[in-house]
Write a protein that holds these residues in place. Structure first.
Motif, short mmCIF file in Angstrom:
data_model
loop_
_atom_site.label_atom_id
_atom_site.label_comp_id
_atom_site.label_asym_id
_atom_site.label_seq_id
_atom_site.Cartn_x
_atom_site.Cartn_y
_atom_site.Cartn_z
N UNK A 169 14.93 38.18 53.82
CA UNK A 169 14.21 38.86 54.69
C UNK A 169 12.84 38.48 54.57
N UNK A 170 12.30 38.42 53.42
CA UNK A 170 10.95 38.19 53.11
C UNK A 170 10.53 38.24 51.79
N UNK A 171 9.25 38.66 51.54
CA UNK A 171 8.89 39.01 50.20
C UNK A 171 9.07 40.07 50.05
N UNK A 172 9.41 40.83 48.53
CA UNK A 172 9.58 42.18 48.39
C UNK A 172 8.12 43.10 48.77
N UNK A 173 7.21 42.59 48.46
CA UNK A 173 5.95 43.49 48.79
C UNK A 173 5.47 43.32 50.21
#
Length: 83
Positions: free
Chosen positions: A78-82
């Motif tokens: 989905x993308x980066x955790x932050x």
């Protein structure tokens, strides 16, 4: 990195949830995941990569031990955790 896992366990039984399906629900609901959606024909959950991968490992091991004969899963980044 954030991941989404979608999975189903088989064999299906529309009259009564089989043991492997109950175990799958237990594993996913106990994991430290976000946006958990458990349903009769498919399940999804999102979370950090480490959490999703640990849940998938437990899911595979425990549902197979509980009688699953097939587990279909898909993992999406989905993308980066932050983010």
């Amino acid at each position: 990195m954030r991941l989404r896992v979608e999975f189903t366990t088989e064999p299906f039984d529309l009259d009564e949830a089989p043991a492997h399906a109950l175990v799958a629900r237990e594993v996913i609901e106990a994991a430290e995941l976000d946006a958990v959606d458990v349903g009769p024909f498919g399940n999804t959950a999102e979370g950090g990569a480490d959490e999703v991968l640990a849940a998938v490992d437990a899911l595979l091991r425990r549902t197979l031990a509980s009688g699953a004969t097939r587990i279909s899963l898909q993992v999406n980044v989905l993308g980066e955790a932050d983010a």
